[in-house]
Motif scaffolding. Structure first.
Motif, PDB file in Angstrom:
ATOM      1  N   ARG A 160       0.822  -1.223   0.000  1.00 29.83           N
ATOM      2  CA  ARG A 160       0.000   0.000   0.000  1.00 29.83           C
ATOM      3  C   ARG A 160       0.853   1.269   0.000  1.00 29.83           C
ATOM      4  O   ARG A 160       0.568   2.224  -0.703  1.00 29.83           O
ATOM      5  N   PHE A 161       1.912   1.288   0.832  1.00 37.64           N
ATOM      6  CA  PHE A 161       2.659   2.538   1.024  1.00 37.64           C
ATOM      7  C   PHE A 161       4.007   2.573   0.294  1.00 37.64           C
ATOM      8  O   PHE A 161       4.609   3.622   0.161  1.00 37.64           O
ATOM      9  N   GLY A 162       4.513   1.433  -0.137  1.00 36.89           N
ATOM     10  CA  GLY A 162       5.844   1.410  -0.749  1.00 36.89           C
ATOM     11  C   GLY A 162       6.923   1.096   0.287  1.00 36.89           C
ATOM     12  O   GLY A 162       6.662   0.397   1.282  1.00 36.89           O
ATOM     13  N   TYR A 163       8.123   1.644   0.082  1.00 33.36           N
ATOM     14  CA  TYR A 163       9.221   1.389   1.032  1.00 33.36           C
ATOM     15  C   TYR A 163       8.929   2.106   2.352  1.00 33.36           C
ATOM     16  O   TYR A 163       8.540   3.283   2.368  1.00 33.36           O
ATOM     17  N   LEU A 164       9.114   1.383   3.461  1.00 33.31           N
ATOM     18  CA  LEU A 164       8.826   1.933   4.781  1.00 33.31           C
ATOM     19  C   LEU A 164      10.092   2.557   5.364  1.00 33.31           C
ATOM     20  O   LEU A 164      11.162   1.939   5.341  1.00 33.31           O
ATOM     21  N   THR A 165       9.952   3.768   5.874  1.00 36.41           N
ATOM     22  CA  THR A 165      11.113   4.518   6.353  1.00 36.41           C
ATOM     23  C   THR A 165      10.823   5.151   7.708  1.00 36.41           C
ATOM     24  O   THR A 165       9.661   5.311   8.110  1.00 36.41           O
ATOM     25  N   ALA A 166      11.889   5.526   8.404  1.00 33.42           N
ATOM     26  CA  ALA A 166      11.745   6.088   9.745  1.00 33.42           C
ATOM     27  C   ALA A 166      11.044   7.444   9.717  1.00 33.42           C
ATOM     28  O   ALA A 166      10.301   7.788  10.637  1.00 33.42           O
ATOM     29  N   CYS A 167      11.305   8.243   8.676  1.00 35.47           N
ATOM     30  CA  CYS A 167      10.657   9.554   8.537  1.00 35.47           C
ATOM     31  C   CYS A 167       9.494   9.433   7.562  1.00 35.47           C
ATOM     32  O   CYS A 167       9.674   8.951   6.442  1.00 35.47           O
ATOM     33  N   PRO A 168       8.277   9.867   7.959  1.00 34.66           N
ATOM     34  CA  PRO A 168       7.101   9.709   7.095  1.00 34.66           C
ATOM     35  C   PRO A 168       7.274  10.359   5.721  1.00 34.66           C
ATOM     36  O   PRO A 168       6.689   9.889   4.742  1.00 34.66           O
TER      37      PRO A 168
END
Length: 355
Positions: A160-168
């Motif tokens: 749904r969101f793509g690559y998940l990262t620490a900063c939104p």
């Protein structure tokens, strides 16, 4: 490859080559990636950070991600080396200044065209740098590095969101496209605020020489996308290559022509005053040097000064920075000693240029 050899030459971002290198200092593509099964860096404990570091070392160095990679464990690096890496845009200030107990490293490629920070804000922060306007080439290189690593590491990814990262703001593609621009004419004509406003309207970030939180000194401006969600990597890249950067280049060229045609005496006064101070001063601060070099670089680009080449000016932008200065001289210096040493280095480099 050795960190001790880095001060022999300018970094990739100041090589002074590539398309539009008179205005576009460098092009940078950065990707933020995290490894599935591990908490983000700010939530991971020391053992988990060690495991991430070991995994990255295995796949970047031991399995030869590139022919020649310099792996630098930042916990074991002297403060001066870390500051040197920041000045060469290979690591962030945050990565350099973190708690020395926390496992973190950087892998630097041949000619410093790529660097991978491990355990910065994300598990991996990859960047590729090119001199001048070479975003497509930079993207092609980083896409290859990303594909090779993704074939070995299980990235944290959401359908749904793509690559998940620490900063939104990095969630999605995780890509940041940046260009470092030299815009002295827009500053001298008072037009630079219009560029800032236009960039904000296009949801772009305008930062200084060292990215987030830094001021634009030496008329150097870093412009990058602020959002990575809702657009593909290629759409973000195309916006920069076909719209954003060409427009700013055109504005800067128009401002340079306006100065040449309408205010040539004032323009020459700025350029030759800068050269005179650089050639004769006995004490020079970092910010003062960057501003004077900016005017000198403009003079060289416009053909107002012919006895200095662009490489000499670009080298001085980097070699007069505090860590480079101390590395070159081989000794630690307090600020007063650095100001004197900086002035001496500039006088020596510009010795052959007569007014």
């Amino acid at each position: 490859m050795n960190i001790n050899k880095m001060t022999d030459h300018a970094g990739e971002w100041l090589r002074g080559s590539g398309p539009h290198h008179d205005i576009v200092i460098s092009s940078r593509i950065r990707l933020a990636r995290n490894i599935a099964g591990f908490p983000f860096v700010n939530r991971a404990n020391v053992r988990q950070q060690h495991e991430v570091l070991a995994l990255c070392h295995e796949h970047i160095v031991e399995q030869k991600l590139d022919d020649d990679v310099l792996w630098i464990d930042l916990r074991d690096s002297p403060q001066l080396d870390r500051e040197l890496l920041v000045e060469r845009h290979l690591i962030s200030k945050q990565h350099a200044g973190s708690n020395n107990e926390l496992p973190r490293a950087v892998a630097v490629g041949v000619d410093e065209t790529f660097a991978i920070m491990i355990n910065e804000e994300d598990h991996l922060r990859m960047q590729v740098l090119r001199s001048g306007l070479q975003l497509t080439e930079a993207f092609s290189h980083i896409n290859h590095l990303d594909d090779v690593l993704e074939s070995k590491l299980n990235y944290a990814y959401s359908q749904r969101f793509g690559y998940l990262t620490a900063c939104p703001t990095n969630v999605g593609t995780g890509i940041r496209v940046s260009v470092m621009l030299h815009l002295p004419a827009l500053k001298l004509t008072g037009e630079i605020e219009k560029v800032r406003r236009a960039a904000r309207d296009m949801h772009l970030a305008v930062r200084g020489l060292f990215g987030e939180g830094s001021e634009a000194i030496g008329d150097l401006y870093q412009i990058s996308n602020q959002s990575t969600l809702g657009k593909s990597e290629m759409e973000i890249l195309a916006d920069f290559e076909t719209t954003v950067v060409p427009q700013i280049i055109a504005y800067e060229k128009q401002a340079r022509q306006a100065l040449l045609q309408q205010r040539p005496e004032q323009l020459d006064d700025k350029i030759y005053r800068a050269l005179a101070i650089l050639k004769h001063a006995r004490m020079m601060g970092t910010e003062e040097v960057l501003q004077l070099l900016s005017h000198l670089r403009l003079g060289v680009n416009l053909g107002r000064i012919n006895k200095i080449d662009m490489k000499t000016v670009n080298d001085l932008f980097l070699l007069t920075q505090p860590a480079h200065l101390q590395r070159i001289t081989g000794r630690s210096m307090d600020p007063v000693e650095r100001r004197a040493e900086r002035a001496a280095m500039i006088r020596a480099r510009l010795k052959g240029c007569e007014l």
